[in-house]
Design a protein around this motif. Structure first.
Motif, mmCIF file in Angstrom:
data_model
loop_
_atom_site.group_PDB
_atom_site.id
_atom_site.type_symbol
_atom_site.label_atom_id
_atom_site.label_comp_id
_atom_site.label_asym_id
_atom_site.label_seq_id
_atom_site.Cartn_x
_atom_site.Cartn_y
_atom_site.Cartn_z
ATOM 1 N N THR A 84 14.070 5.607 -1.912
ATOM 2 C CA THR A 84 14.697 6.839 -2.838
ATOM 3 C C THR A 84 16.210 7.679 -2.623
ATOM 4 O O THR A 84 15.744 7.815 -1.138
ATOM 5 C CB THR A 84 13.179 7.441 -2.563
ATOM 6 N N ALA A 85 17.057 7.824 -3.479
ATOM 7 C CA ALA A 85 17.741 8.761 -2.990
ATOM 8 C C ALA A 85 18.112 9.988 -4.087
ATOM 9 O O ALA A 85 17.378 9.988 -4.644
ATOM 10 C CB ALA A 85 19.153 7.969 -2.603
ATOM 11 N N GLU A 86 19.594 10.515 -3.355
ATOM 12 C CA GLU A 86 19.631 10.982 -4.425
ATOM 13 C C GLU A 86 20.503 10.641 -5.888
ATOM 14 O O GLU A 86 21.118 9.822 -5.454
ATOM 15 C CB GLU A 86 20.872 12.315 -4.291
ATOM 16 N N GLY A 87 20.228 11.778 -6.844
ATOM 17 C CA GLY A 87 21.316 10.870 -8.278
ATOM 18 C C GLY A 87 22.331 11.874 -8.559
ATOM 19 O O GLY A 87 22.673 12.154 -7.700
ATOM 20 N N ALA A 88 22.212 11.369 -9.511
ATOM 21 C CA ALA A 88 23.109 11.378 -10.039
ATOM 22 C C ALA A 88 23.955 13.721 -9.679
ATOM 23 O O ALA A 88 25.687 13.475 -9.856
ATOM 24 C CB ALA A 88 24.282 11.286 -11.606
ATOM 25 N N ASP A 89 23.409 13.756 -9.850
ATOM 26 C CA ASP A 89 23.350 15.342 -9.821
ATOM 27 C C ASP A 89 22.267 15.835 -9.074
ATOM 28 O O ASP A 89 21.343 15.161 -8.684
ATOM 29 C CB ASP A 89 23.314 15.900 -11.300
ATOM 30 N N GLU A 90 22.047 17.155 -8.710
ATOM 31 C CA GLU A 90 21.109 17.929 -7.625
ATOM 32 C C GLU A 90 19.709 18.204 -7.986
ATOM 33 O O GLU A 90 18.561 17.616 -7.855
ATOM 34 C CB GLU A 90 21.358 19.306 -7.293
ATOM 35 N N THR A 91 19.555 17.953 -9.814
ATOM 36 C CA THR A 91 18.394 17.563 -10.583
ATOM 37 C C THR A 91 17.350 16.155 -10.620
ATOM 38 O O THR A 91 16.721 15.777 -11.247
ATOM 39 C CB THR A 91 18.841 18.224 -11.944
ATOM 40 N N ARG A 92 18.017 15.024 -10.148
ATOM 41 C CA ARG A 92 18.149 13.491 -10.173
ATOM 42 C C ARG A 92 18.028 13.704 -9.513
ATOM 43 O O ARG A 92 18.293 13.823 -8.087
ATOM 44 C CB ARG A 92 19.104 13.034 -11.105
ATOM 45 N N VAL A 93 16.933 12.254 -9.368
ATOM 46 C CA VAL A 93 16.362 11.270 -8.346
ATOM 47 C C VAL A 93 16.378 9.721 -8.313
ATOM 48 O O VAL A 93 15.450 9.962 -9.317
ATOM 49 C CB VAL A 93 14.498 11.673 -7.492
ATOM 50 N N GLY B 198 17.376 13.810 3.394
ATOM 51 C CA GLY B 198 16.939 14.497 4.546
ATOM 52 C C GLY B 198 16.686 13.485 6.473
ATOM 53 O O GLY B 198 15.274 14.167 6.971
ATOM 54 N N SER B 199 16.596 11.845 6.646
ATOM 55 C CA SER B 199 16.318 11.671 8.111
ATOM 56 C C SER B 199 17.008 11.542 9.177
ATOM 57 O O SER B 199 18.350 11.820 9.014
ATOM 58 C CB SER B 199 15.792 9.844 6.947
ATOM 59 N N GLY B 200 15.847 12.019 9.826
ATOM 60 C CA GLY B 200 17.224 12.289 10.862
ATOM 61 C C GLY B 200 17.496 10.930 12.362
ATOM 62 O O GLY B 200 17.211 9.846 11.727
ATOM 63 N N MET B 201 18.834 11.735 12.960
ATOM 64 C CA MET B 201 19.380 10.458 14.091
ATOM 65 C C MET B 201 18.228 8.911 14.357
ATOM 66 O O MET B 201 18.182 7.731 14.024
ATOM 67 C CB MET B 201 19.782 10.644 14.729
ATOM 68 N N MET B 202 17.057 9.661 15.011
ATOM 69 C CA MET B 202 15.986 9.295 15.598
ATOM 70 C C MET B 202 15.422 8.374 14.828
ATOM 71 O O MET B 202 14.846 6.359 14.799
ATOM 72 C CB MET B 202 15.244 9.965 16.467
ATOM 73 N N SER B 203 15.594 8.741 13.442
ATOM 74 C CA SER B 203 13.862 7.834 12.537
ATOM 75 C C SER B 203 15.046 7.001 11.718
ATOM 76 O O SER B 203 14.668 5.334 11.531
ATOM 77 C CB SER B 203 13.693 8.999 11.176
ATOM 78 N N ARG B 204 16.138 6.960 11.714
ATOM 79 C CA ARG B 204 17.003 6.007 10.899
ATOM 80 C C ARG B 204 17.355 4.804 12.342
ATOM 81 O O ARG B 204 17.165 3.751 11.684
ATOM 82 C CB ARG B 204 18.457 6.670 11.066
ATOM 83 N N SER B 205 17.522 5.368 13.293
ATOM 84 C CA SER B 205 17.729 4.184 14.762
ATOM 85 C C SER B 205 16.212 3.182 14.728
ATOM 86 O O SER B 205 16.986 1.985 14.594
ATOM 87 C CB SER B 205 17.350 5.517 16.029
ATOM 88 N N MET B 206 15.193 4.564 14.726
ATOM 89 C CA MET B 206 14.296 3.771 14.850
ATOM 90 C C MET B 206 14.051 2.299 13.269
ATOM 91 O O MET B 206 13.101 0.607 13.322
ATOM 92 C CB MET B 206 12.805 4.211 15.136
#
Length: 473
Positions: A148-157, A123-131
């Motif tokens: 930190t990123a999404e895991g293999a399914d929605e229940t995992r991180v 959920g990071s935005g374009m401005m924050s990614r550019s900075m």
């Protein structure tokens, strides 16, 4: 410290100062700078995308490692296999969170040391990614990233640890590639844009500039005039306006030269004429002593005419001052002055001059100036009537609305004469006329504090309005 000596060195180079001051060099530099600035603005989101791609590739490797561990008993592998998986994925450690339970999937083979920075790819935005992409270029050496990123399914991180140095090296290499490509694109685009602008803007402006410089140095003798152009933009209008100005000024210089030559000739003629008039004045003095009644009546008029002619000849010799003599104000009979001017101006032309002026009207003015004004107006009207061949030529002088109205029933003034009415040698509508009569009358009217203007002209005749201080309806 280096820029100042370099600029001083460039200024000492032959032609360097002229190059830096030319419109062409500045236009090329500004075009290249604008393209590079645009490329830099495009580079920021591109670098952000490159960074996200690099991190997503590591996140995908971490997810694959977590799926591979699901087949192992108790989701545990040997240290040798864990180290091999981490090495292939270019990771230092991998952990997973499921139902608020955190599991260490691949432990680091050795202790992790260095400054740590956390990155959340969710959920990071374009401005924050550019900075964040720009900040990667200034990261301290040995920094460790906890991503930190999404895991293999929605229940995992999924969480993984990577060194920041490979990411920085990737972004630096990407920046160099983009810089080289931007310079090539910028130079090619700048050359193309400059070539177009050079044809449409720079070269026409050079022609205009050279023309203005040459014309300002010698406007009288310069003959290479700027030709008009069919362009209708700002440069075209400026070039056409300059071409018209050069035409007008060149004509004015020619007219000035002609006037100077004419003035020299007139001065010589007037010098001799004044001597002749002085001799005639001596003869008029002798005639004034005659006992013949007819000579007695004509002598005063002849004497005044000779005095005015001598004064006019003397004033012409001093024509360079471009101003009539100062008026000598005195109280005079307006009707008498106009009647005397009519007698002198018409000289038996046959035109009738009704004077609708009261005998008792007296004003404070210079009688000689007023006489010359009226004589010029009446003489012009009489000559125009004579050339038109009117069977009933008539000129009237009336008093209306605080001004004298000189009206004739002639054919009217041509359009060209109306446009140049009070310009010397340009405003005449008569054959063989010089156009000086109205100019002199106009100047004398201003000297008296009044004004001479064209009231109306057409097939029914022409009327001039002479406004003078002290006149009443």
């Amino acid at each position: 410290m280096i820029a100042r000596p370099l600029s001083s060195f460039l200024k000492r180079l032959p032609g360097a100062t002229r190059l830096t001051e030319s419109l062409s060099a500045r236009l090329f530099a500004l075009t290249l700078a604008a393209i590079l600035v645009t490329e830099f603005l495009i580079f920021i989101p591109s670098a952000s995308g490159q960074r996200m791609q690099w991190l997503e590739e590591r996140a995908s490797a971490a997810r694959i490692a977590s799926l591979a561990l699901e087949a192992a008993p108790m989701r545990e592998v040997s240290d040798e296999l864990a180290e091999s998986l981490l090495m292939k994925a270019e990771l230092l450690a991998v952990a997973e969170t499921e139902d608020d339970m955190r599991f260490q999937l691949l432990a680091p083979a050795r202790p992790i040391e260095g400054p740590v920075r956390s990155i959340d790819l969710r959920g990071s935005g374009m401005m924050s990614r550019s900075m964040a992409a720009l900040s990667e270029y200034f990261a301290p050496p040995g920094e460790i990233l906890v991503v930190t990123a999404e895991g293999a399914d929605e229940t995992r991180v999924i969480e993984f640890v990577v060194p920041q140095a490979p990411l920085k090296a990737t972004l630096v290499a990407f920046a160099w590639r983009v810089t080289g490509l931007s310079l090539i694109i910028g130079l090619v685009a700048a050359v193309l844009i400059y070539a177009v602008l050079d044809v449409l803007v720079v070269r026409p402006m050079k022609r205009v500039t050279v023309s203005v410089e040459q014309f300002s140095r010698d406007p009288g003798s310069w003959t290479r005039r700027l030709s008009p152009t069919p362009r209708r933009d700002e440069i075209g209008r400026a070039q056409n306006a300059l071409a018209g100005m050069e035409e007008v000024v060149a004509d004015a210089f020619r007219q000035k030269a002609h006037l100077a030559e004419l003035g020299s000739a007139v001065a010589k003629i007037n010098h001799d004429l004044r001597n002749s008039l002085a001799s005639a004045q001596l003869v008029s003095d002798v005639l004034a002593k005659s006992e013949d009644p007819r000579v007695t009546r004509a002598a005063p008029r002849l004497e005044r005419a000779l005095e005015r002619a001598i004064e006019l000849a003397t004033a012409t010799l001093d024509y360079g001052k471009a101003a009539p003599r100062a008026p000598r104000i005195q109280t005079v009979s307006l009707r008498n002055v106009i009647a005397e001017a009519a007698d002198e101006a018409l000289n038996g032309s046959g035109a009738l001059v009704p004077l609708a002026i009261p005998d008792s009207l007296r004003i404070d003015t210079d009688p000689e100036h007023l006489h010359r004004i009226a004589a010029n107006l009446l003489r012009n009207a009489a000559e125009a009537l004579g050339q038109s061949g009117r069977p009933d030529p008539q000129i009237s002088v009336t008093l209306a609305a605080g001004a004298l109205i000189f009206r004739d029933n002639g054919p009217g003034l041509p359009e060209k004469a109306q446009e140049n009415l009070f310009r010397p040698f340009a405003g005449t509508g008569r054959m063989n006329g010089t156009g000086l009569g109205l100019v002199i009358a106009h100047e004398l009217a201003h000297a008296l504090g009044g004004n001479l203007s064209l009231l109306e002209t057409g097939e029914q005749g022409t009327a001039f309005r002479l406004a003078l201080p002290g006149l009443t309806a």
